[in-house]
Design an enzyme around this catalytic site. Structure first.
Site, PDB file in Angstrom:
ATOM      1  N   SER A 171       0.826  -1.217   0.000  1.00 20.18           N
ATOM      2  CA  SER A 171       0.000   0.000   0.000  1.00 20.18           C
ATOM      3  C   SER A 171       0.859   1.265   0.000  1.00 20.18           C
ATOM      4  CB  SER A 171      -0.938   0.008   1.211  1.00 20.18           C
ATOM      5  OG  SER A 171      -0.196  -0.116   2.403  1.00 20.18           O
ATOM      6  N   HIS A 172       2.169   1.142   0.243  1.00 29.07           N
ATOM      7  CA  HIS A 172       3.044   2.326   0.249  1.00 29.07           C
ATOM      8  C   HIS A 172       4.249   2.162  -0.675  1.00 29.07           C
ATOM      9  CE1 HIS A 172       0.435   3.122   3.600  1.00 29.07           C
ATOM     10  NE2 HIS A 172       0.774   4.393   3.480  1.00 29.07           N
ATOM     11  N   LEU A 215       5.889   4.912   7.665  1.00 30.45           N
ATOM     12  CA  LEU A 215       6.815   5.511   8.641  1.00 30.45           C
ATOM     13  C   LEU A 215       7.914   4.572   9.109  1.00 30.45           C
ATOM     14  CD1 LEU A 215       4.926   7.921   8.593  1.00 30.45           C
ATOM     15  CD2 LEU A 215       4.912   7.909  11.087  1.00 30.45           C
ATOM     16  N   ARG A 267      -5.529   4.310   5.107  1.00 33.99           N
ATOM     17  CA  ARG A 267      -6.416   4.561   3.956  1.00 33.99           C
ATOM     18  C   ARG A 267      -6.019   3.659   2.779  1.00 33.99           C
ATOM     19  NH1 ARG A 267     -10.311   7.916   3.419  1.00 33.99           N
ATOM     20  NH2 ARG A 267     -11.062   8.638   1.410  1.00 33.99           N
ATOM     21  N   GLY A 268      -4.693   3.447   2.646  1.00 33.85           N
ATOM     22  CA  GLY A 268      -4.217   2.583   1.558  1.00 33.85           C
ATOM     23  C   GLY A 268      -4.859   1.198   1.604  1.00 33.85           C
ATOM     24  N   GLU A 269      -5.130   0.691   2.819  1.00 29.92           N
ATOM     25  CA  GLU A 269      -5.752  -0.638   2.935  1.00 29.92           C
ATOM     26  C   GLU A 269      -7.169  -0.608   2.353  1.00 29.92           C
ATOM     27  OE1 GLU A 269      -4.129  -3.269   3.977  1.00 29.92           O
ATOM     28  OE2 GLU A 269      -2.361  -2.057   4.425  1.00 29.92           O
ATOM     29  N   LYS A 324     -10.068   5.807  22.932  1.00 30.05           N
ATOM     30  CA  LYS A 324      -8.635   5.733  23.272  1.00 30.05           C
ATOM     31  C   LYS A 324      -7.782   6.113  22.059  1.00 30.05           C
ATOM     32  CE  LYS A 324      -9.374   2.338  26.886  1.00 30.05           C
ATOM     33  NZ  LYS A 324      -8.951   1.098  27.531  1.00 30.05           N
ATOM     34  N   ARG A 370       4.471 -12.978  17.703  1.00 27.07           N
ATOM     35  CA  ARG A 370       5.650 -12.588  16.929  1.00 27.07           C
ATOM     36  C   ARG A 370       5.922 -11.125  17.248  1.00 27.07           C
ATOM     37  NH1 ARG A 370       4.656  -9.228  12.503  1.00 27.07           N
ATOM     38  NH2 ARG A 370       2.596  -9.315  11.514  1.00 27.07           N
ATOM     39  N   LEU A 371       7.094 -10.657  16.865  1.00 27.83           N
ATOM     40  CA  LEU A 371       7.378  -9.248  17.107  1.00 27.83           C
ATOM     41  C   LEU A 371       6.890  -8.416  15.934  1.00 27.83           C
ATOM     42  CD1 LEU A 371      10.987  -9.351  18.589  1.00 27.83           C
ATOM     43  CD2 LEU A 371       8.805  -9.126  19.803  1.00 27.83           C
ATOM     44  N   PRO A 372       6.415  -7.195  16.198  1.00 27.52           N
ATOM     45  CA  PRO A 372       6.091  -6.302  15.092  1.00 27.52           C
ATOM     46  C   PRO A 372       7.326  -6.114  14.221  1.00 27.52           C
ATOM     47  CG  PRO A 372       5.397  -5.357  17.202  1.00 27.52           C
ATOM     48  CD  PRO A 372       6.212  -6.568  17.522  1.00 27.52           C
ATOM     49  N   ARG A 405       7.703  -8.100   7.946  1.00 25.57           N
ATOM     50  CA  ARG A 405       8.417  -7.311   6.926  1.00 25.57           C
ATOM     51  C   ARG A 405       9.834  -7.836   6.715  1.00 25.57           C
ATOM     52  NH1 ARG A 405      10.131  -2.992   7.827  1.00 25.57           N
ATOM     53  NH2 ARG A 405       9.719  -2.603  10.022  1.00 25.57           N
TER      54      ARG A 405
HETATM   55  P1  NDP Z   1      -0.845  -2.659  10.168  1.00 20.62           P
HETATM   56  O1  NDP Z   1      -2.119  -2.802  10.915  1.00 20.62           O
HETATM   57  O2  NDP Z   1      -0.677  -3.420   8.916  1.00 20.62           O
HETATM   58  O3  NDP Z   1       0.389  -3.033  11.092  1.00 20.62           O
HETATM   59  C1  NDP Z   1       0.566  -2.456  12.362  1.00 20.62           C
HETATM   60  C2  NDP Z   1       1.832  -2.895  13.036  1.00 20.62           C
HETATM   61  O4  NDP Z   1       1.512  -4.052  13.798  1.00 20.62           O
HETATM   62  C3  NDP Z   1       3.004  -3.307  12.139  1.00 20.62           C
HETATM   63  O5  NDP Z   1       4.193  -2.872  12.731  1.00 20.62           O
HETATM   64  C4  NDP Z   1       2.900  -4.829  12.118  1.00 20.62           C
HETATM   65  O6  NDP Z   1       4.155  -5.507  11.913  1.00 20.62           O
HETATM   66  C5  NDP Z   1       2.402  -5.116  13.510  1.00 20.62           C
HETATM   67  N1  NDP Z   1       1.660  -6.362  13.567  1.00 20.62           N
HETATM   68  C6  NDP Z   1       0.655  -6.764  12.746  1.00 20.62           C
HETATM   69  N2  NDP Z   1       0.227  -7.980  13.101  1.00 20.62           N
HETATM   70  C7  NDP Z   1       0.971  -8.357  14.163  1.00 20.62           C
HETATM   71  C8  NDP Z   1       1.007  -9.525  15.007  1.00 20.62           C
HETATM   72  N3  NDP Z   1       0.177 -10.543  14.797  1.00 20.62           N
HETATM   73  N4  NDP Z   1       1.891  -9.566  16.011  1.00 20.62           N
HETATM   74  C9  NDP Z   1       2.762  -8.526  16.227  1.00 20.62           C
HETATM   75  N5  NDP Z   1       2.774  -7.405  15.472  1.00 20.62           N
HETATM   76  C10 NDP Z   1       1.889  -7.321  14.469  1.00 20.62           C
HETATM   77  O7  NDP Z   1      -0.601  -1.086   9.892  1.00 20.62           O
HETATM   78  P2  NDP Z   1      -1.602  -0.024   9.210  1.00 20.62           P
HETATM   79  O8  NDP Z   1      -2.428  -0.708   8.186  1.00 20.62           O
HETATM   80  O9  NDP Z   1      -2.278   0.766  10.246  1.00 20.62           O
HETATM   81  O10 NDP Z   1      -0.552   0.949   8.485  1.00 20.62           O
HETATM   82  C11 NDP Z   1       0.087   0.516   7.291  1.00 20.62           C
HETATM   83  C12 NDP Z   1       1.112   1.535   6.866  1.00 20.62           C
HETATM   84  O11 NDP Z   1       0.483   2.732   6.445  1.00 20.62           O
HETATM   85  C13 NDP Z   1       2.121   1.965   7.919  1.00 20.62           C
HETATM   86  O12 NDP Z   1       3.411   1.717   7.400  1.00 20.62           O
HETATM   87  C14 NDP Z   1       1.900   3.460   8.101  1.00 20.62           C
HETATM   88  O13 NDP Z   1       3.083   4.229   8.335  1.00 20.62           O
HETATM   89  C15 NDP Z   1       1.334   3.828   6.776  1.00 20.62           C
HETATM   90  N6  NDP Z   1       0.563   5.065   6.857  1.00 20.62           N
HETATM   91  C16 NDP Z   1       1.074   6.194   6.294  1.00 20.62           C
HETATM   92  C17 NDP Z   1       0.362   7.381   6.333  1.00 20.62           C
HETATM   93  C18 NDP Z   1       0.907   8.624   5.751  1.00 20.62           C
HETATM   94  O14 NDP Z   1       0.269   9.648   5.854  1.00 20.62           O
HETATM   95  N7  NDP Z   1       2.064   8.608   5.146  1.00 20.62           N
HETATM   96  C19 NDP Z   1      -0.947   7.449   6.983  1.00 20.62           C
HETATM   97  C20 NDP Z   1      -1.345   6.224   7.606  1.00 20.62           C
HETATM   98  C21 NDP Z   1      -0.625   5.078   7.508  1.00 20.62           C
HETATM   99  P3  NDP Z   1       4.475  -6.143  10.441  1.00 20.62           P
HETATM  100  O15 NDP Z   1       4.678  -4.962   9.542  1.00 20.62           O
HETATM  101  O16 NDP Z   1       5.697  -6.977  10.640  1.00 20.62           O
HETATM  102  O17 NDP Z   1       3.268  -6.965  10.065  1.00 20.62           O
END
Ligand code: NDP
Length: 339
Positions: free
Chosen positions: A47-48, A124, A186-188, A230, A305-307, A311
Site C-alpha cells: 500500500s506504500h 513511517l 487509507r491505503g488498505e 482511546k 511474533r514481534l512487530p 516485513r
Molecule cells: P498494520 O495494521 O498493517 O500493522 C501495524 C503494526 O503491527 C506493524 O508494525 C505490524 O508488523 C504489527 N503487527 C501486525 N500484526 C501483528 C502480530 N500478529 N503480532 C505482532 N505485530 C503485528 O498497519 P496499518 O495498516 O495501520 O498501516 C500501514 C502503513 O500505512 C504503515 O506503514 C503506516 O506508516 C502507513 N501510513 C502512512 C500514512 C501517511 O500519511 N504517510 C498514513 C497512515 C498510515 P508487520 O509490519 O511486521 O506486520
C-alpha cells in the site's frame, strides 16, 4: 492480460526513478523516494510502494508539491533540529535533518527532529528504522489528510495520523512497529476497493454516517479512530506533536489546501512530522539485554511474533524472488514515463 507481473527490486528501483524524474522530481529527491518505494515493495507494504507512485506524480503535475524542493535544516536549540521541507516530500527532509539529529541525540541523550511543510505518502517504518539502526530509540508521528471523524462525530477532521516506534537490538535489526491511528490505513481501504474485497466493521462510516463494510462507501464517507475514544486521544496527541509543535498543518488545514487544488491529488499539503530520539545508553548499559529478555518472554507464547518480523521475512524473500505488482498498476506507471 496477466493479473500481475513479477519485478526484481532493481526493476522497481529503475521504474520508480525514471517516472519520478520524468514528472519533475530532482535526481536527489527521486533517489530517496525511490528507496522508500522499493523498500516498501521489498517488505510487502504494497500500500506504500509502487501503489503510491501515481500519487507522487499527480501531486507534482498539479503543481501542489515541489519535486525539486531542497529542504532547509536549522539548529533550533540544544536538543532540537527543525527542517522546512519547502513543500517537498518528507523522506528527503528527514534524510537532510538526520545527521544533526543523530549527533544531538548521541551527545545529549535525547533530541527531537521536527519536519514541516512536507507531503507524506510513505510508510513511517522506513524512517524509524534508520534511527533504530544507529542505536537510537525513535518515536515518530505524522499528520496526513483529513479522512477520520473524531470519536462520536461523523465528519472528517483528523488524518490517518500514523505513529511508529523503533527499538535498537544487539546484532539484529531494530524492532519497529508502525500503524495508522485510524482503524486502518487509507491505503488498505483503497487496495480493498481496487481488489473488490469488503472491509471489516468498525473501520468507517458511509457519507450518511452509517457503519459500512463497503470500501467504496468508506472512501466517500469517513474513517474511524482505532480503539474508540482511546485511539481518538492518541490522534489528538499526533496532531499536536507533529503539526502543532513543528509548524506544519493540522490535517483539516492540509485538507483545505488539497481541496483548493481540486482535491484529487494524493497526500497532504504542508504537513508536519516529529521524531523523538533517545540514546538508551544514557540511562544504563543493560538496556539491550533488557530488550531481549522482554522479547524472549513474549515469543515463548505460541501465536506471538514481534512487530516488523513479517516485513523482515518478506525482505529476505523478495531479495531473491522479486515482488508481484498488479499488471494494471504496472501499466499505469509505465504510461507515466512520458511525463
Ligand atoms: P498494520 O495494521 O498493517 O500493522 C501495524 C503494526 O503491527 C506493524 O508494525 C505490524 O508488523 C504489527 N503487527 C501486525 N500484526 C501483528 C502480530 N500478529 N503480532 C505482532 N505485530 C503485528 O498497519 P496499518 O495498516 O495501520 O498501516 C500501514 C502503513 O500505512 C504503515 O506503514 C503506516 O506508516 C502507513 N501510513 C502512512 C500514512 C501517511 O500519511 N504517510 C498514513 C497512515 C498510515 P508487520 O509490519 O511486521 O506486520
Amino acid at each position: 492480460m496477466a493479473v500481475s507481473v513479477t519485478l526484481s527490486l532493481e526493476d522497481v528501483r529503475s521504474l520508480s526513478t525514471e517516472v519520478l524524474i520524468a514528472n519533475g522530481m530532482s535526481q536527489a529527491n527521486a533517489d530517496v523516494i525511490t528507496d522508500v518505494v522499493t523498500q516498501a515493495e521489498a517488505d510487502g507494504t504494497h500500500s506504500h510502494g509502487l501503489f503510491r507512485v501515481p500519487g507522487y506524480v499527480s501531486s507534482m503535475r498539479s503543481g501542489r508539491m515541489d519535486g525539486k524542493a531542497i529542504p532547509e535544516v536549522s539548529d533550533a536549540g540544544p536538543g532540537l533540529v527543525s527542517v522546512d521541507s519547502k513543500n517537498g516530500f518528507s523522506p528527503p527532509a528527514i534524510v537532510a535533518g538526520k545527521p544533526m539529529a543523530i549527533e544531538k541525540a548521541k551527545s545529549q541523550g535525547i533530541a527531537a527532529l521536527g519536519i514541516r511543510n512536507n507531503g507524506n505518502l510513505n510508510a513511517l517504518w522506513w524512517e524509524a528504522e534508520h534511527f533504530g539502526n544507529v542505536g537510537l530509540i525513535c518515536l515518530t508521528m505524522s499528520t496526513s489528510q483529513s479522512f477520520v471523524a473524531p470519536w462520536g462525530g461523523d465528519k472528517a477532521l483528523f488524518g490517518t495520523d500514523p505513529i511508529a516506534f523503533a527499538c535498537p537490538r544487539e546484532g539484529k535489526p531494530p524492532m519497529v512497529f508502525d500503524y495508522a491511528t485510524s482503524a486502518s490505513a487509507r491505503g488498505e481501504i483503497q487496495v480493498a476497493a481496487r481488489d473488490g474485497h469488503s472491509i471489516p466493521e468498525g473501520w468507517a462510516l458511509d457519507k450518511d454516517g452509517n457503519p459500512t463494510t463497503d470500501p467504496a462507501a468508506a472512501l466517500e464517507g469517513v474513517q474511524l479512530p482505532f480503539g474508540g475514544h482511546k485511539g481518538n486521544a492518541i490522534m489528538i496527541m499526533v496532531e499536536l506533536l507533529s503539526a502543532g509543535l513543528t509548524g506544519g498543518n493540522f490535517c483539516f488545514e492540509a485538507q483545505e489546501q488539497v481541496d483548493a487544488f481540486g482535491g484529487h491529488d494524493a497526500g497532504p499539503s504542508n504537513a508536519g512530522q516529529i521524531f523523538i530520539l533517545i540514546d538508551p545508553k544514557g540511562f544504563h548499559e543493560t538496556f539491550l539485554h533488557r530488550v531481549e529478555s522482554l522479547f524472549e518472554r513474549i515469543l515463548e507464547q505460541d501465536g506471538t511474533r514481534l512487530p516488523g518480523d513479517r516485513r523482515y521475512a518478506n525482505r529476505a524473500r523478495s531479495a531473491t524472488e522479486g515482488v508481484e505488482c498488479p499488471a494494471a498498476l504496472h501499466q499505469q506507471i509505465l504510461d507515466m514515463r512520458a511525463g
